[in-house]
Design an enzyme around this catalytic site. Sequence first.
Site, PDB file in Angstrom:
ATOM      1  N   GLU A 276      60.200  18.747  46.839  1.00 22.28           N
ATOM      2  CA  GLU A 276      61.642  18.717  46.669  1.00 22.28           C
ATOM      3  C   GLU A 276      62.364  19.002  47.992  1.00 22.28           C
ATOM      4  O   GLU A 276      62.017  19.958  48.701  1.00 22.28           O
ATOM      5  CB  GLU A 276      62.061  19.735  45.597  1.00 22.28           C
ATOM      6  CG  GLU A 276      63.549  19.819  45.343  1.00 22.28           C
ATOM      7  CD  GLU A 276      64.196  18.487  44.990  1.00 22.28           C
ATOM      8  OE1 GLU A 276      63.625  17.741  44.183  1.00 22.28           O
ATOM      9  OE2 GLU A 276      65.269  18.186  45.552  1.00 22.28           O
TER      10      GLU A 276
ATOM     11  N   HIS B 243      65.099  23.708  46.529  1.00 22.35           N
ATOM     12  CA  HIS B 243      66.292  22.919  46.191  1.00 22.35           C
ATOM     13  C   HIS B 243      67.525  23.705  46.598  1.00 22.35           C
ATOM     14  O   HIS B 243      67.550  24.926  46.484  1.00 22.35           O
ATOM     15  CB  HIS B 243      66.308  22.639  44.682  1.00 22.35           C
ATOM     16  CG  HIS B 243      67.318  21.608  44.266  1.00 22.35           C
ATOM     17  ND1 HIS B 243      68.670  21.861  44.225  1.00 22.35           N
ATOM     18  CD2 HIS B 243      67.156  20.313  43.890  1.00 22.35           C
ATOM     19  CE1 HIS B 243      69.302  20.772  43.837  1.00 22.35           C
ATOM     20  NE2 HIS B 243      68.409  19.813  43.634  1.00 22.35           N
TER      21      HIS B 243
ATOM     22  N   THR C 152      67.026  12.705  43.865  1.00 26.13           N
ATOM     23  CA  THR C 152      65.654  12.693  43.361  1.00 26.13           C
ATOM     24  C   THR C 152      65.356  11.428  42.565  1.00 26.13           C
ATOM     25  O   THR C 152      64.298  10.821  42.709  1.00 26.13           O
ATOM     26  CB  THR C 152      65.398  13.918  42.459  1.00 26.13           C
ATOM     27  OG1 THR C 152      65.494  15.096  43.241  1.00 26.13           O
ATOM     28  CG2 THR C 152      64.021  13.861  41.827  1.00 26.13           C
TER      29      THR C 152
ATOM     30  N   ASP D 102      61.405  14.033  48.983  1.00 30.08           N
ATOM     31  CA  ASP D 102      62.276  13.062  48.313  1.00 30.08           C
ATOM     32  C   ASP D 102      63.539  12.718  49.097  1.00 30.08           C
ATOM     33  O   ASP D 102      63.984  11.587  49.116  1.00 30.08           O
ATOM     34  CB  ASP D 102      62.614  13.479  46.873  1.00 30.08           C
ATOM     35  CG  ASP D 102      63.350  14.798  46.763  1.00 30.08           C
ATOM     36  OD1 ASP D 102      63.367  15.576  47.737  1.00 30.08           O
ATOM     37  OD2 ASP D 102      63.917  15.064  45.675  1.00 30.08           O
ATOM     38  N   HIS D 103      64.135  13.718  49.756  1.00 28.89           N
ATOM     39  CA  HIS D 103      65.374  13.471  50.513  1.00 28.89           C
ATOM     40  C   HIS D 103      65.656  14.671  51.389  1.00 28.89           C
ATOM     41  O   HIS D 103      64.941  15.668  51.337  1.00 28.89           O
ATOM     42  CB  HIS D 103      66.554  13.201  49.569  1.00 28.89           C
ATOM     43  CG  HIS D 103      66.663  14.207  48.458  1.00 28.89           C
ATOM     44  ND1 HIS D 103      67.125  15.478  48.659  1.00 28.89           N
ATOM     45  CD2 HIS D 103      66.330  14.133  47.148  1.00 28.89           C
ATOM     46  CE1 HIS D 103      67.089  16.140  47.515  1.00 28.89           C
ATOM     47  NE2 HIS D 103      66.603  15.353  46.583  1.00 28.89           N
TER      48      HIS D 103
END
Length: 701
Positions: free
Chosen positions: A261, A422, A305, A481-482
């Site tokens: 994440e 996150h 996500t 993911d980013h």
Amino acid sequence: MSKFIKNTVGKVNTTLGFFTLTVVLFWLKTYIAYKTEFTLGVKGAVQQFILVLNPFPTAIILLGIALYFRGRLKYWMIMIIDALQTTWLFANILYYREFSDFMSAGVIKSSGAASNNLGTSLGQIIHATDFLVYADVVLLILLLVFKVIRIDPRPFKLRYAATITMIGVALFAVDLGMSEHDRSDLLTRTFDNNYIVKYLGLNTYAGYSFYQTEKESATRAKASSSDLKSVLAYLKKNKADTNIKYYGKAKGKNVFIIHLESFQQFLIDYKVKGKAVTPNLNKFYHNKSTLSFDNFYNQVAQGKTSDAEMMLENSLFGLPTGSAMTQYGTSNTFQAAPAILSQTEGYTTAAFHGDVASFWNRDNAYKSWGYNYFFYSSYYKEKSSYNIGYGLKDKIFFKDSVKYLEQLPQPFYAKLITLTNHYPYTLDKQNQSIDKTTTGDSTVDGYVQTAHYLDQAFAEFVTYLKKAGLYNNSMIVLYGDHYGISNNHRSAIAQLLGKKSVTNFDLAQFQKVPFMIHMKGLKGGINHTYGGEIDVLPTLLDLLGVKNDYIQFGNDLLSKDRNQTVAFRNGNFVSPTYTKIGSTVYNSKTGKVIENMTAAQKKTVKQMQNHVTTELSLSDRVIEGDLLRFYTPKGFKKVDKSKYSYKVSTSLKSLEELQKENKTSVLSKHKGKSTVDLYKTDAPELSSSSSSADSSSSSSK
Ligand code: GP9
Ligand code: MN
């Protein structure tokens, strides 16, 4: 006092009094349903206040429509509107009980209620007490019929009716304003139906859902199989050759997709006060059997996500706004990794995630993608100390996934989506084991701490895989993911990177995320090819030796002749030669702006831009027009969503049965003895229970 009561009761015999009573009763039962029937994840006083407020505005506006009618009719209009609102509430209570999600217009329209097996199981999910939601409607009707409440036949003044509508609209504006303040981009990013209901109420959710569905079905209806022609022509022209050295090397292996994440590439080998932030991932990255990519970019937009998941498992881009997974995940046809692998290679497929099932519409999209199993928060032991932010802490998540993982027949394809790293990167004291960075930007400085925690959780999982015999017969794929730190934090980013300031070119580079493929016997090393999330699926299918005639916009990262122009979702791009941000072109080697471009340079950049714009728009056309419904490659069968259920009891039963008929699971390989005890974690939340478990197992020896 009694006079006061008499007066108040007397008011019920006026139109306004009756209207108010109906609104209050409707509010009350909606609020009770919010609290008892749905899991809305309300946190803090503001959200609690919004929840209390949110049934009012639409109830006032909708029931208020009745006030524009004359005579006795307005009373019956009130009751009809009340009954309709109540039916929507009733339907959602039942639907939620089965699917942990709210009913969407798409589900109703595609008679999805039946395709989701709701019809057949209705008898089992309905409780007699559910009909209590109609109690106030019935009561009010009886009171009117038996004239306990007298109907006030006088016309309700138009300006009063208009005032009531205005009050409803004003309250709606307050609700929307507070909600947007608490959770920005609520409506545009389309995260989760739960969110819309939590913030704006069930009625607004209904309107929103119908609007979205209408918009989508309009484009869908316009699309036809001939639209595929340009897509297929483009793909044919752009398909890169497979690399014979790697093709089929992972045939038949288990596949782990580990979703890191918000994890950025810069964290690899990054140090804080001399201490590595991610020592275990660093080791994995440099392992001789790991193929690591150091020019791999995230390509997500608002869907974050979900965009990453869409690209990773479909090789289709997310949409320019909102989330493709939420907007099209339920209704569209897909040919995703889980469906391909289970249909053509006999894989068991499962996704694991410690959040509720409805976030990013996973509960529906995963069915369209052909996931046999989806283990979400309800499958895990819930304890408040186990959760942080969106859900389960990574160490507990990985450990508690094992009891399901070990039951999956092999080969399997298992995706584990982590969560602790996150935004806003907060971690309880007992789990912090590295210093924060010191940029002074409070949303940035905790990032290394949660990343460090994720790194440890990953290491514990790998240790288990080795003990359980899974490490050597699996291909382990890791990806970020980013970004974790958004471009709004320029000064903090500059400090983290040890620079005075950062340019737009630096920020584009900052979009790199890790992508690693590890497998025993794989020739590893750092690969410098430029690529992104869109390229993952074709790469994996080639490694797995799966014939690939699917509509995919990426290219095998191991191919020698691939186009290395990486599209960002907004049309900007990076490549080994040029990087284009807005209208500025940079030299990718030096990071300097190219001021006076030669005609030849201009031509090349224009071609690259064309390539990017075309692939993005064609991918959008595939999703928005649902074009895959017109294209089914040989050997692939359209996924039938109704065959899947992620209900806990159903999945557990199915896994139990599989153990009897199929002897390939880890559990079977261990002669039915669970491997959960092999898992070691230092998660402090589990320390008392795990030490008691340890002592009981050692005393039984
Ligand atoms: C929620 C998680 C986070 O389930 O996947 O999504 P994100 O906010 O990163 O898009
Ligand atoms: Mn994410």
